[in-house]
Design a protein around this motif. Structure first.
Motif, PDB file in Angstrom:
ATOM      1  N   ASP A   1       0.120  -1.448  -0.061  1.00 43.30           N
ATOM      2  CA  ASP A   1       0.107   0.523   0.338  1.00 43.30           C
ATOM      3  C   ASP A   1       0.863   1.477  -0.031  1.00 43.30           C
ATOM      4  O   ASP A   1       0.413   2.358  -0.288  1.00 43.30           O
ATOM      5  CB  ASP A   1      -0.818   0.007   1.222  1.00 43.30           C
ATOM      6  CG  ASP A   1      -1.761  -1.081   0.931  1.00 43.30           C
ATOM      7  OD1 ASP A   1      -2.402  -1.191   1.912  1.00 43.30           O
ATOM      8  OD2 ASP A   1      -2.130  -1.542   0.257  1.00 43.30           O
ATOM      9  N   SER A   2       2.570   1.070   0.859  1.00 42.74           N
ATOM     10  CA  SER A   2       2.936   2.678   1.167  1.00 42.74           C
ATOM     11  C   SER A   2       3.280   3.326  -0.737  1.00 42.74           C
ATOM     12  O   SER A   2       4.080   3.984  -0.537  1.00 42.74           O
ATOM     13  CB  SER A   2       4.686   2.247   1.203  1.00 42.74           C
ATOM     14  OG  SER A   2       4.563   1.246   1.134  1.00 42.74           O
ATOM     15  N   VAL A   3       3.299   2.570  -1.597  1.00 47.33           N
ATOM     16  CA  VAL A   3       3.638   2.464  -2.865  1.00 47.33           C
ATOM     17  C   VAL A   3       2.971   2.655  -4.028  1.00 47.33           C
ATOM     18  O   VAL A   3       2.534   3.115  -5.283  1.00 47.33           O
ATOM     19  CB  VAL A   3       4.870   1.788  -3.417  1.00 47.33           C
ATOM     20  CG1 VAL A   3       5.819   2.196  -2.568  1.00 47.33           C
ATOM     21  CG2 VAL A   3       4.724   0.352  -3.719  1.00 47.33           C
ATOM     22  N   LYS A   4       1.249   1.964  -3.734  1.00 44.41           N
ATOM     23  CA  LYS A   4       0.744   1.697  -4.231  1.00 44.41           C
ATOM     24  C   LYS A   4       0.223   2.788  -5.196  1.00 44.41           C
ATOM     25  O   LYS A   4      -0.676   4.195  -4.750  1.00 44.41           O
ATOM     26  CB  LYS A   4      -0.600   0.711  -4.182  1.00 44.41           C
ATOM     27  CG  LYS A   4      -1.651  -0.163  -4.855  1.00 44.41           C
ATOM     28  CD  LYS A   4      -2.270  -0.641  -3.982  1.00 44.41           C
ATOM     29  CE  LYS A   4      -1.343  -2.139  -3.383  1.00 44.41           C
ATOM     30  NZ  LYS A   4      -2.804  -2.502  -2.784  1.00 44.41           N
ATOM     31  N   GLY A   5       0.364   3.136  -6.783  1.00 42.86           N
ATOM     32  CA  GLY A   5      -0.662   4.171  -7.055  1.00 42.86           C
ATOM     33  C   GLY A   5       0.312   5.107  -7.806  1.00 42.86           C
ATOM     34  O   GLY A   5       0.198   6.504  -8.489  1.00 42.86           O
ATOM     35  N   ARG A   6       1.491   4.968  -7.369  1.00 42.21           N
ATOM     36  CA  ARG A   6       3.279   5.817  -7.112  1.00 42.21           C
ATOM     37  C   ARG A   6       4.163   5.358  -8.186  1.00 42.21           C
ATOM     38  O   ARG A   6       4.814   5.620  -8.902  1.00 42.21           O
ATOM     39  CB  ARG A   6       3.438   6.474  -6.047  1.00 42.21           C
ATOM     40  CG  ARG A   6       2.522   7.244  -5.480  1.00 42.21           C
ATOM     41  CD  ARG A   6       3.384   7.992  -4.099  1.00 42.21           C
ATOM     42  NE  ARG A   6       3.920   7.565  -3.190  1.00 42.21           N
ATOM     43  CZ  ARG A   6       5.018   6.852  -2.488  1.00 42.21           C
ATOM     44  NH1 ARG A   6       5.958   8.002  -3.481  1.00 42.21           N
ATOM     45  NH2 ARG A   6       5.878   5.801  -1.976  1.00 42.21           N
ATOM     46  N   PHE A   7       4.346   3.768  -7.750  1.00 38.33           N
ATOM     47  CA  PHE A   7       5.418   2.689  -8.077  1.00 38.33           C
ATOM     48  C   PHE A   7       5.209   1.970  -9.439  1.00 38.33           C
ATOM     49  O   PHE A   7       3.475   1.719  -9.100  1.00 38.33           O
ATOM     50  CB  PHE A   7       6.272   2.288  -6.907  1.00 38.33           C
ATOM     51  CG  PHE A   7       7.337   2.987  -6.711  1.00 38.33           C
ATOM     52  CD1 PHE A   7       6.777   4.793  -6.586  1.00 38.33           C
ATOM     53  CD2 PHE A   7       7.631   2.277  -5.355  1.00 38.33           C
ATOM     54  CE1 PHE A   7       7.887   5.427  -5.387  1.00 38.33           C
ATOM     55  CE2 PHE A   7       8.681   3.154  -4.565  1.00 38.33           C
ATOM     56  CZ  PHE A   7       8.404   4.816  -4.679  1.00 38.33           C
ATOM     57  N   THR A   8       5.225   1.548 -10.452  1.00 30.21           N
ATOM     58  CA  THR A   8       5.406   0.922 -11.739  1.00 30.21           C
ATOM     59  C   THR A   8       6.505   0.313 -11.881  1.00 30.21           C
ATOM     60  O   THR A   8       7.126   0.170 -12.199  1.00 30.21           O
ATOM     61  CB  THR A   8       4.233   1.573 -12.664  1.00 30.21           C
ATOM     62  OG1 THR A   8       3.448   2.367 -12.020  1.00 30.21           O
ATOM     63  CG2 THR A   8       4.525   0.528 -14.062  1.00 30.21           C
ATOM     64  N   ILE A   9       6.435  -1.624 -11.481  1.00 29.14           N
ATOM     65  CA  ILE A   9       6.804  -2.343 -12.108  1.00 29.14           C
ATOM     66  C   ILE A   9       6.903  -3.173 -14.123  1.00 29.14           C
ATOM     67  O   ILE A   9       5.755  -3.099 -13.890  1.00 29.14           O
ATOM     68  CB  ILE A   9       7.448  -3.468 -11.458  1.00 29.14           C
ATOM     69  CG1 ILE A   9       8.465  -4.349 -11.258  1.00 29.14           C
ATOM     70  CG2 ILE A   9       6.258  -4.341 -10.870  1.00 29.14           C
ATOM     71  CD1 ILE A   9       9.192  -4.834 -10.796  1.00 29.14           C
ATOM     72  N   SER A  10       8.040  -2.879 -14.437  1.00 25.30           N
ATOM     73  CA  SER A  10       7.945  -4.065 -15.926  1.00 25.30           C
ATOM     74  C   SER A  10       9.150  -4.385 -16.101  1.00 25.30           C
ATOM     75  O   SER A  10      10.206  -3.936 -15.358  1.00 25.30           O
ATOM     76  CB  SER A  10       7.544  -2.405 -16.793  1.00 25.30           C
ATOM     77  OG  SER A  10       8.395  -2.128 -16.420  1.00 25.30           O
ATOM     78  N   ARG A  11       8.650  -5.122 -17.078  1.00 24.96           N
ATOM     79  CA  ARG A  11       9.440  -6.193 -17.600  1.00 24.96           C
ATOM     80  C   ARG A  11       9.917  -5.446 -18.769  1.00 24.96           C
ATOM     81  O   ARG A  11       8.973  -6.520 -19.594  1.00 24.96           O
ATOM     82  CB  ARG A  11       9.764  -7.520 -17.154  1.00 24.96           C
ATOM     83  CG  ARG A  11       8.583  -8.209 -16.404  1.00 24.96           C
ATOM     84  CD  ARG A  11       8.360  -9.563 -16.056  1.00 24.96           C
ATOM     85  NE  ARG A  11       9.626 -10.472 -16.580  1.00 24.96           N
ATOM     86  CZ  ARG A  11       9.931 -11.584 -15.726  1.00 24.96           C
ATOM     87  NH1 ARG A  11       9.098 -12.123 -14.377  1.00 24.96           N
ATOM     88  NH2 ARG A  11      11.173 -12.498 -16.403  1.00 24.96           N
ATOM     89  N   ASP A  12      11.441  -6.584 -19.147  1.00 27.63           N
ATOM     90  CA  ASP A  12      11.539  -6.306 -20.547  1.00 27.63           C
ATOM     91  C   ASP A  12      11.910  -8.669 -21.136  1.00 27.63           C
ATOM     92  O   ASP A  12      13.321  -8.153 -20.670  1.00 27.63           O
ATOM     93  CB  ASP A  12      12.333  -5.201 -21.454  1.00 27.63           C
ATOM     94  CG  ASP A  12      12.816  -5.589 -22.497  1.00 27.63           C
ATOM     95  OD1 ASP A  12      12.641  -6.571 -23.237  1.00 27.63           O
ATOM     96  OD2 ASP A  12      13.110  -4.665 -24.047  1.00 27.63           O
ATOM     97  N   ASN A  13      11.915  -8.868 -21.037  1.00 25.36           N
ATOM     98  CA  ASN A  13      12.109 -10.474 -20.858  1.00 25.36           C
ATOM     99  C   ASN A  13      13.020 -10.742 -22.120  1.00 25.36           C
ATOM    100  O   ASN A  13      13.493 -11.645 -21.745  1.00 25.36           O
ATOM    101  CB  ASN A  13      10.910 -11.255 -21.341  1.00 25.36           C
ATOM    102  CG  ASN A  13       9.717 -11.263 -20.269  1.00 25.36           C
ATOM    103  OD1 ASN A  13      10.106 -11.477 -19.024  1.00 25.36           O
ATOM    104  ND2 ASN A  13       8.572 -11.166 -20.158  1.00 25.36           N
TER     105      ASN A  13
END
Length: 120
Positions: free
Chosen positions: A61-73
């Motif tokens: 909850d502390s980062v939800k809506g502010r941080f986004t994780i993604s990946r390039d496989n």
């Protein structure tokens, strides 16, 4: 041998943004989950974001809506886009990957960490 190398940390003002990257290299057969953790001075290491091989994500909850994780496989790289940064986000950020090596080992690997400092 497998290496995880983080980049993109630095000093940013409150409300600013940073994008971290974690590149995995070496004798990799398959990368399953990837994640970012952080550790502030005097505190334990905590999960910031995780992403499965299929793209499912988890955030506290502390980062939800502010941080986004993604990946390039294709590039074996995970990213962490951090927006609306707060002073309490100041910490060393570590990349973590659960992967299988070409010689048959399946384990978790850690990067060396990158410092993120949020301060005016």
């Amino acid at each position: 041998q497998v290496q995880l190398v983080e980049s993109g940390g630095g000093l940013v003002q409150p409300g600013g943004s940073l994008r971290l990257a974690c590149a995995a290299s070496g004798s990799i057969f398959r990368i399953d989950a990837m994640a970012w953790y952080r550790q502030a001075p005097g505190k334990g290491r905590e999960l910031v974001a995780s992403i499965s091989s299929g793209g499912d994500t988890v955030y506290p909850d502390s980062v939800k809506g502010r941080f986004t994780i993604s990946r390039d496989n294709i590039k074996n790289t995970a990213y962490l886009q951090m927006n609306s940064l707060k002073p309490e986000d100041t910490a060393v950020y570590y990349c973590n990957a659960n992967l299988a090596t070409r010689d048959g080992y399946n384990r978790y690997y850690w990067g060396q960490g990158t410092q993120v400092t949020v301060s005016s």
